[in-house]
Design an enzyme around this catalytic site. Structure first.
Site, PDB file in Angstrom:
ATOM      1  CB  CYS A  91     -19.542  23.551 -26.831  1.00  0.00           C
ATOM      2  SG  CYS A  91     -21.154  23.893 -26.133  1.00  0.00           S
ATOM      3  CG  HIS A 149     -16.888  19.555 -25.578  1.00  0.00           C
ATOM      4  ND1 HIS A 149     -17.802  20.453 -26.067  1.00  0.00           N
ATOM      5  CD2 HIS A 149     -17.314  18.344 -25.985  1.00  0.00           C
ATOM      6  CE1 HIS A 149     -18.735  19.823 -26.744  1.00  0.00           C
ATOM      7  NE2 HIS A 149     -18.463  18.529 -26.701  1.00  0.00           N
TER       8      HIS A 149
HETATM    9 CA    CA Z   1     -21.384  26.451 -25.639  1.00  0.00          CA
END
Ligand code: CA
Length: 484
Positions: A91, A149
């Site tokens: 990610c 994130h």
């Molecule tokens: Ca991911």
């Protein structure tokens, strides 16, 4: 004479009126043109990012058990990329590449960041420019929705990184049911994955929210399109679906009476919720007459972790976290009605880094980026105006694991896992099952040399990653404390 005089006067008056009329009409015309000009030359940009979605889990890549009619429409209306990649296999680094248009190793984002709200270094370095910051130079409004994130420190949050609005969460994942959002804010977090339980943020405020997370994100997406409909806007819609935890409402679960495996069923329901959301967004664009003037991208941030969330990467080898195709080769579609012919299939390798370059190349006023981009404007390639390939080479690096991979614009790819060296011909072997290193060692050498040259321009990671959670906590005793 008098008649004639009156006639002349009448003629003059008519001339004046005609002139005035022409002047007014042309003025209106100019106004109308400039309205039109703004709309047609600075298109809206929507990126819909799925999280851990398998390559094979969308209809346009042949999925049979999970219908994704709305996501498929993007591919049908525009282009489906058959060799689309992301710049990392998990990610955080993948998102850092996407949002900057640059290989994330250029700025040391070589690890999945830890949740560390007091650490200004844990995230996207401030030296980097996001797509939102770049588009602001052409008067775009930008909104980030869902998973961020890219840093939880206040200096790295969406509103500090070029976005005008934010609705979502800062961590690498989240619980989907509102009753599980039991922590007031980041200072009630006591461990890395507690961050999944925080209340959502709207801009800088923690809010109460009652909807299933995926539905809430879709609702907000539709609302922000309405809010921004009068000017060019950029929407970064980062669903966390179908990333774990596997949680779905009965409404979506009930649509899959034929899937018996509970894990796959829940995963399917989560994908379906996202697909419904894509439908809401497309409907909103249609209702407001914005479809023709909006570029929509759909992709996954990395391949499916098949054993974790029951995703399916089809014939691709391995999955999330790995540099085989299953980790980095993702479902990717894009539409821009009128500009991209519907039903286009584009086969040359492209990468998520191209989204940034493509978006800024379409604005009414040219945008000068702060940093050099690795991506390219895809439009001339898709339309066939440029018959060459967008990239001679694409590169991947997992710093800690000492893995790397590179593929060229033809079909050759190498994968190096420490001392294990592999060469594949993706044209005849998309599953990477036949290591050709013994038969064509010169191809390996050439690709490896190209990689080493690229690698010499990259930085070592500048922050500790997910694998160093306890080590980081030990050296940062105030990791979650509210500092005065
Ligand atoms: Ca991911």
């Amino acid at each position: 004479l008098s008649d004639n005089g009156e006639y002349l006067n009448f003629q003059n008056e008519m001339k004046t009126k005609t002139c005035l009329f022409l002047l007014l009409t042309s003025f209106n015309f100019v106004l109308a043109q400039s309205d039109l000009g703004n709309k047609t030359s600075s298109p809206n940009v929507i990126i819909i990012l799925a999280d851990d979605l398998g390559y094979n889990d969308v209809g346009f890549n042949g999925c049979k058990d999970i219908p994704t009619p709305n996501i498929d429409k993007i591919a049908k209306n525009g282009v489906k990329f058959t060799n689309a990649y992301v710049s990392y296999a998990v990610c955080g680094p993948s998102r850092a590449g996407l949002i900057t248009g640059r290989y994330q190793d250029r700025f040391g984002f070589g690890r999945n960041p830890l949740f560390a709200p007091n650490d200004p270094e844990m995230g996207l370095p401030l030296s980097e420019e996001t797509l939102a910051t770049a588009l602001k130079k052409a008067d775009y409004k930008s909104v980030a929705l869902g998973k961020w994130h890219l840093g939880a420190h206040e200096s790295q949050r969406p509103l500090k990184r070029g976005f005008d609005d934010f609705f979502g969460f800062l961590s690498g994942g989240h619980q989907y049911f509102p009753e599980l959002w039991t922590l007031k804010d980041e200072y009630e977090v006591k461990a890395q994955f507690d961050a999944y339980n925080t209340k959502l943020l709207r801009n800088n405020d923690r809010i109460e929210e009652n909807e299933y997370l995926t539905d809430a994100l879709s609702r907000e997406a539709a609302n922000y399109i309405e809010k921004y409909k009068e000017q060019p806007f950029f929407m970064y819609l980062a669903y966390n679906a179908p990333h774990t935890p596997l949680q779905a409402t009965d409404e979506y679960l009930n649509r899959f009476p034929n899937i018996k495996d509970k894990k796959r069923k829940t995963y399917a329901a989560m994908v379906r919720a996202m697909d419904d959301g894509v439908g809401r967004i497309m409907d909103k664009l249609e209702t407001l007459g914005l479809s023709e003037n909006t570029i929509v991208f759909f992709l996954s941030d990395n391949g499916g972790p098949e054993h974790t969330n029951a995703s399916d990467n089809g014939v691709l080898r391995a999955g999330k976290g790995q540099l085989f195709e299953g980790g980095i080769h993702v479902p990717f579609a894009m539409q821009w009605p009128g500009k991209i012919p519907s039903g286009t299939i584009y086969e040359a390798p492209i990468i998520s880094l191209d989204i940034f370059a493509t978006a800024i190349a379409q604005t009414a006023t040219p945008i000068q980026t702060k940093n050099e981009l690795d991506g390219v404007d895809l439009i001339p390639y898709i339309t066939g105006k440029n018959k060459t390939k967008p990239h001679d080479y694409l590169f991947w690096r997992k710093f800690d694991a000492q893995n790397h991979a590179v593929r060229n614009d033809m079909e050759k790819k190498i994968v190096v896992i420490k001392n294990d060296t592999m060469l594949f011909n993706l044209g005849s072997d998309i599953s990477e099952s036949n290591n050709l290193i013994e038969t064509t060692p010169e191809d390996f050498k050439q690709l490896e040399k190209t990689y080493q040259n690229w690698n010499s321009q990259m930085l070592d990671p500048i922050f500790m990653g997910l694998g160093q959670d306890s080590e980081y906590s030990k050296s940062n005793l105030n990791r979650y404390k509210k500092l005065q």
